[in-house]
Design a protein around this motif. Structure first.
Motif, PDB file in Angstrom:
ATOM      1  N   ARG A  31      18.134  36.635  35.171  1.00  0.00           N
ATOM      2  CA  ARG A  31      19.310  37.125  35.908  1.00  0.00           C
ATOM      3  C   ARG A  31      18.983  37.446  37.362  1.00  0.00           C
ATOM      4  NH1 ARG A  31      23.744  39.254  32.162  1.00  0.00           N
ATOM      5  NH2 ARG A  31      24.701  39.820  34.146  1.00  0.00           N
ATOM      6  N   TYR A 131      22.053  38.727  27.820  1.00  0.00           N
ATOM      7  CA  TYR A 131      23.426  38.231  27.832  1.00  0.00           C
ATOM      8  C   TYR A 131      24.251  38.648  26.620  1.00  0.00           C
ATOM      9  CZ  TYR A 131      21.839  35.266  31.664  1.00  0.00           C
ATOM     10  OH  TYR A 131      21.338  34.811  32.862  1.00  0.00           O
ATOM     11  N   HIS A 281      36.585  40.003  31.826  1.00  0.00           N
ATOM     12  CA  HIS A 281      35.150  40.258  31.748  1.00  0.00           C
ATOM     13  C   HIS A 281      34.714  40.919  33.054  1.00  0.00           C
ATOM     14  CE1 HIS A 281      30.999  39.393  30.303  1.00  0.00           C
ATOM     15  NE2 HIS A 281      30.736  39.379  31.599  1.00  0.00           N
ATOM     16  N   GLU A 283      31.294  42.796  34.934  1.00  0.00           N
ATOM     17  CA  GLU A 283      29.859  43.054  34.825  1.00  0.00           C
ATOM     18  C   GLU A 283      29.297  43.421  36.192  1.00  0.00           C
ATOM     19  OE1 GLU A 283      28.230  39.330  33.389  1.00  0.00           O
ATOM     20  OE2 GLU A 283      27.541  38.832  35.412  1.00  0.00           O
ATOM     21  N   GLN A 285      25.145  44.461  38.068  1.00  0.00           N
ATOM     22  CA  GLN A 285      23.711  44.686  37.920  1.00  0.00           C
ATOM     23  C   GLN A 285      23.129  45.138  39.249  1.00  0.00           C
ATOM     24  OE1 GLN A 285      22.506  40.664  36.673  1.00  0.00           O
ATOM     25  NE2 GLN A 285      21.424  40.433  38.625  1.00  0.00           N
ATOM     26  N   GLY A 298      21.877  46.870  34.312  1.00  0.00           N
ATOM     27  CA  GLY A 298      23.213  46.304  34.402  1.00  0.00           C
ATOM     28  C   GLY A 298      24.000  46.524  33.137  1.00  0.00           C
ATOM     29  N   GLY A 299      25.228  46.092  33.180  1.00  0.00           N
ATOM     30  CA  GLY A 299      26.094  46.215  32.023  1.00  0.00           C
ATOM     31  C   GLY A 299      27.317  45.348  32.163  1.00  0.00           C
ATOM     32  N   ASP A 300      28.049  45.171  31.056  1.00  0.00           N
ATOM     33  CA  ASP A 300      29.269  44.374  31.084  1.00  0.00           C
ATOM     34  C   ASP A 300      30.264  44.903  30.069  1.00  0.00           C
ATOM     35  OD1 ASP A 300      28.552  43.014  28.508  1.00  0.00           O
ATOM     36  OD2 ASP A 300      27.031  42.071  29.760  1.00  0.00           O
ATOM     37  N   SER A 321      31.014  45.433  24.723  1.00  0.00           N
ATOM     38  CA  SER A 321      30.358  45.997  25.900  1.00  0.00           C
ATOM     39  C   SER A 321      28.854  45.992  25.675  1.00  0.00           C
ATOM     40  CB  SER A 321      30.842  47.429  26.163  1.00  0.00           C
ATOM     41  OG  SER A 321      30.555  48.274  25.053  1.00  0.00           O
ATOM     42  N   ARG A 341      18.409  45.491  25.500  1.00  0.00           N
ATOM     43  CA  ARG A 341      19.858  45.517  25.659  1.00  0.00           C
ATOM     44  C   ARG A 341      20.497  46.137  24.421  1.00  0.00           C
ATOM     45  NH1 ARG A 341      24.265  42.298  28.414  1.00  0.00           N
ATOM     46  NH2 ARG A 341      26.039  42.450  27.013  1.00  0.00           N
ATOM     47  N   ASP A 343      24.292  46.389  22.642  1.00  0.00           N
ATOM     48  CA  ASP A 343      25.654  45.861  22.626  1.00  0.00           C
ATOM     49  C   ASP A 343      26.498  46.614  21.614  1.00  0.00           C
ATOM     50  OD1 ASP A 343      26.102  43.147  24.208  1.00  0.00           O
ATOM     51  OD2 ASP A 343      24.041  43.145  23.478  1.00  0.00           O
TER      52      ASP A 343
END
Length: 579
Positions: A31, A131, A281, A283, A285, A298-300, A321, A341, A343
């Protein structure tokens, strides 16, 4: 200001030159920008000069360790898998943002336009640690063009099935912002009667400098109408997708907002079914440096609203998320990258995806890496709620998410005019989700227990002479159902590919060949071994190019998906002009 903007775009979009992999910069694996030679992963980069006939499908067939399954000729549905994965286990992105929808994550690559693509990065191996869901087999990131200079390009082609396609791209500089627009249209059929299709697309981008940041807005629309030949029936499918994305970034921060609207209309003997997906969507970072330690955080957040006649009367809503953390540290043993990560899925709760990778250079020419990662895939809405008695298709609300543990060991050698990459991989998938045939032509989706996939990939590039370039690849792939110890479907044990490219003045030619061994399918008989060769010849004009291609030079009769024959030998003539 314009010179600063151009320099920033070149750096941040990582425009590729004709260099060896040690000079190619990628963004998908971490990323963040990173040289391939300094990445502890197997990454393939495809550039626009290898796309043919306005389609990404032919060049995807040449990617070592992957497989295309197309349901007929050029206009037919085509899906992509990596190292024995299902199509649903490959996450497809455009500029880092998801392309597929929540109802059906199997991306059809036949409808992806090519005129605005800068490059495609293919990350082989799980990437849920960065991801989230669906990146069990790998990630395909389609990166669109940055506006670095004014230009106009027009392409047209026609093939022996009387299929016509045209495309254009125009890039311009404005007083306060730069902009680009592209579009394309195609109409025709393949070798099968009643296989007519027509498609069109528009894409636009603006780039606006805001102090030390760049604001980019991208809008796209495509439509694809095609006949679906299923047994003796002729169905019709209409796809429509609109996307609007906004990106704000500098050298340490990036934020994205995406809105997408996907509409599918399907007409068969039962009538018309309608499927509409609205999605958002968001996001962001940020790249930190804490006491000399680089850390990416980061996050989404994603929300989908789906209204589909095959999912029942109730509208389906899905919220997802995630937050992630990545750290790189140079130690005596090599460069270590650790990622973690978390989720949250509104239907299945929380998932934790860790990974660790070690990259160690042995000398100036050889680099090795080792990696271990966990990944997961949540069931799609189709897999959970599909109910269509006419087709005999039934979802399963008791499905469990797939989980996977992956290990990878790789060696990359760059020696003069030769490049060699060898990768050994293993992936164990628990609760694998598959559509399984039942009695009476009924399909039901279920968790199929544990599967174990392992193999070896070899990719070699050798510049024989200044005029001759040789490429070859080999994949050994084993897919085993546990505890039955039987082979998994669509996992060819042996795949060989090779190409020879020659150039002489304005003339360039390429001959390619691909062999795949027998594949087990859901039905009998299995797909037999096959060898298919293609060739093309290009003549460079002052500001353009003329290309003549012969596909299936060997006139091989074969199928990539059982019941759907692939085209016999056919010809394509293309013309490209720059202004």
């Amino acid at each position: 200001m314009r010179k600063v903007l151009i320099l920033f775009l070149i750096i941040s979009s990582f425009v590729l030159a004709e260099t060896s992999p040690d000079g190619i910069i990628i963004v998908t694996a971490e990323r963040l920008p990173a040289l391939i030679s300094e990445t502890a992963a197997s990454v393939i980069v495809l550039k626009p000069d290898v796309f043919a006939n306005g389609s990404v499908v032919p060049v995807l067939r040449t990617v070592v360790g992957s497989q295309i399954r197309q349901y007929g000729g050029s206009g037919a549905v085509a899906t992509f898998s990596i190292r024995g994965s299902s199509a649903s286990q490959v996450l497809v992105l455009v500029d880092g943002l998801p392309l597929t929808d929540a109802q059906n994550p199997d991306q059809d690559f036949s409808i992806i336009p090519t005129e605005h693509i800068e490059r495609i990065e293919i990350l082989k191996g799980p990437a849920s640690t960065l991801y989230g869901a669906n990146a069990v087999g790998g990630v395909i990131n389609i990166i669109t063009k940055q506006i670095t200079e004014p230009s106009t390009t027009v392409d047209v082609d026609v093939n022996s099935f009387q299929t016509f396609q045209g495309r254009f791209l125009h890039q311009a500089w404005g007083d306060s912002f730069d902009w680009a627009i592209s579009g394309g249209a195609g109409k025709g059929q393949d070798h099968r009667p009643n296989s007519h299709f027509q498609k069109g697309n528009l894409w636009g981008k603006i780039q606006l400098p805001l102090g030390e940041m760049i604001l980019t807005g991208t809008a796209s629309y495509y439509q694809d109408d095609k006949n679906i030949l299923y047994g003796n029936s002729i169905d019709n499918q209409k796809d429509r997708q609109s996307r609007l994305a906004v990106n704000l970034k500098n050298d340490v921060f990036s934020a994205n907002l995406l809105y997408r609207n996907y509409l599918l209309l399907y007409k068969d003997s039962e009538g018309l079914s309608k499927h509409n997906n609205h999605g958002f969507h968001l996001e962001a970072q940020y790249n930190l440096d804490i006491l000399g330690f680089p850390i990416l955080i980061g996050g989404d957040l994603a929300y989908d609203d789906v209204n589909s006649t095959r999912l029942g009367a109730e509208k389906r809503k899905l919220l997802r998320s995630g937050v992630f953390l990545q750290h790189k540290n140079q130690l005596d043993i090599g460069l270590i990258r650790t990622s973690l990560r978390y989720d949250y899925h509104s239907s299945f709760g929380g998932f934790l995806s860790p990974s660790i990778n070690l990259l160690r250079p042995f000398n100036e020419q050889a680099t090795g890496w080792i990696g271990l990662a966990k990944a997961f895939r949540a069931p799609s809405l189709d897999e959970l709620y599909w109910e269509q008695p006419h087709w005999g298709m039934y979802g399963n609300q008791d499905l469990k998410p797939e989980t996977a543990l992956n290990g990878e060991l790789g060696l990359r050698i760059l020696h003069g005019d030769q490049q060699l990459e060898v990768v050994a991989f293993a992936r164990k998938v628990a609760d694998l989700i598959r559509w399984l045939p039942k009695e009476g032509f009924i399909y039901e989706v279920g968790n199929q227990g544990e599967h174990f996939f392992y193999g070896i990939e070899l990719a070699n590039t050798y510049q024989l002479t200044p005029e001759l370039l040789f490429r070859c690849g080999y994949t050994l792939l084993e897919g085993i159902k546990i505890p039955e110890k039987t082979r998994s479907e669509y996992t060819p044990r042996h795949t060989f590919s090779g190409s020879l490219t020659f150039s002489s003045g304005p003339i360039t030619g390429t001959v390619t060949g691909n062999f795949q061994s027998e594949q087990i399918t859901s039905f009998s008989p299995n797909l037999p071994p096959r060898f298919v060769a293609n060739c093309q010849l290009s003549y460079q004009l002052k500001q353009g190019k003329v290309t003549f291609m012969i596909d299936n030079l060997t006139d091989t009769k074969y199928e990539e998906q059982e019941g759907y024959s692939m085209p016999p030998r056919h010809f394509t003539l293309s013309f490209s002009q720059n202004f």
